[in-house]
Design an enzyme around this catalytic site. Sequence first.
Site, mmCIF file in Angstrom:
data_model
loop_
_atom_site.group_PDB
_atom_site.id
_atom_site.type_symbol
_atom_site.label_atom_id
_atom_site.label_comp_id
_atom_site.label_asym_id
_atom_site.label_seq_id
_atom_site.Cartn_x
_atom_site.Cartn_y
_atom_site.Cartn_z
ATOM 1 N N ASP A 97 0.808 -1.224 0.000
ATOM 2 C CA ASP A 97 0.000 0.000 0.000
ATOM 3 C C ASP A 97 0.835 1.265 0.000
ATOM 4 O O ASP A 97 2.027 1.262 0.330
ATOM 5 C CB ASP A 97 -0.944 0.010 1.200
ATOM 6 C CG ASP A 97 -0.214 -0.100 2.530
ATOM 7 O OD1 ASP A 97 0.744 -0.883 2.618
ATOM 8 O OD2 ASP A 97 -0.603 0.593 3.499
ATOM 9 N N GLU A 155 -0.568 -1.945 5.232
ATOM 10 C CA GLU A 155 0.339 -1.834 6.384
ATOM 11 C C GLU A 155 0.237 -0.465 7.030
ATOM 12 O O GLU A 155 0.325 -0.335 8.254
ATOM 13 C CB GLU A 155 1.785 -2.104 5.951
ATOM 14 C CG GLU A 155 2.781 -2.155 7.106
ATOM 15 C CD GLU A 155 3.215 -0.807 7.644
ATOM 16 O OE1 GLU A 155 3.371 -0.667 8.861
ATOM 17 O OE2 GLU A 155 3.374 0.134 6.825
#
Length: 409
Positions: A97, A155
């Site tokens: 991400d 994350e």
Amino acid sequence: MVSTFPNSAADLSRVRLSIRSLQAQLVEWRRRLHQKPELGFQEKLTAEFVSQKLQEWGIEHQTGIAKTGIVAVIHGNQQLKASNLKSKVLAIRADMDALPIQEQNEVTYRSQHDGVMHACGHDGHTAIALGTAYYLQQHRQDFAGTVKIIFQPAEEGPGGAKPMIEEGVLKNPDVDAIIGLHLWNNLPLGTVGVRAGALMAAVESFNCTIFGKGGHGAMPHQTVDSVVVAAQIVNALQTIVARNVNPIDSAVVTVGELHAGTKRNVIADTASMSGTVRYFNPALKGFFSQRIEQIIAGVCQSHGASYDFKQWELYPATINNAEMAELVRSVAEEVVETPLGIVPECQTMGGEDMSYFLQEVPGCYFFLGSANPAKNLAYPHHHPRFDFDETALAMGVEMFVRCVEKFFS
């Protein structure tokens, strides 16, 4: 922690030729991912690209885990030395991400998604994991075991590791150990930060609203000034680490937001604040939320104010298994020059949800130095001009591949 940087690019002579030959491809993958950044649990384009590559290489994989997560499975063909030995399973984790940041880099591969940027190196992590998957698939004869490569969403928040674990990513086959890396602009290119025990901190957050009594700035005796109450709370919170925590245990309490008032001559009836807590020692879990509320309650009572307090845990501390940390350290000795190459004192108060994987199975999370000021590639993580020296990509693949070979040997 090392603070000096090399003036030239890292020596790749210790990276095997077959991995060095992937460097151009690794850069291409990383830059493509960098151009199409996606926030947590929205990594659809990223997951499609990863799945496409895995399918192209004939690698068994499952998609849609915790929305956008992927796990690839590669079985080694090398025969076990003893017929009664159980085949082991090693997992490799990479996060995918990006962050809600507007990129300021003037590069050909800058983000094409307004307000979203890979400002922490996760595009590099994904490229390294892809390169590792490709190499291992082509060299299955070099290891006797199974490798699971986990491409994790979110994350940066709210956290993709825990839901992936809950959906069985460490099962079928059961994972025996796990490794992961973070490209790290706090270390120079050509270094590896690895240590046993706590590497990154536990992260907790809190919000608090103070309820006073508003009024005219010229008549404070008629009010309960929420600004004064909030200011005293902020100061008092700093005594928690200074006077309530063992000096041997590192910890941080930070109030990052404080909002109150609408006009200079109006005493605000409410004030709101929010902050973060960081610590390494798991025994401190729950202590800070209790102590913070005690201080808030005491200050409010002394002024006749009331409050609303909310606290939540984000990630536990990232704690490395000693045996797995030693495995990574021994591999690092083969990949980077020592003694500068290996940095054992590399702790940070930053948080990571790799911690959830390390709570389930023994493992090691390590830093791979990626800064190169000579190329203006040393901006800190989460900065709108963050970028890293892509030479680190091949070094990352080399680290993972050698860890696999040593783990199964």
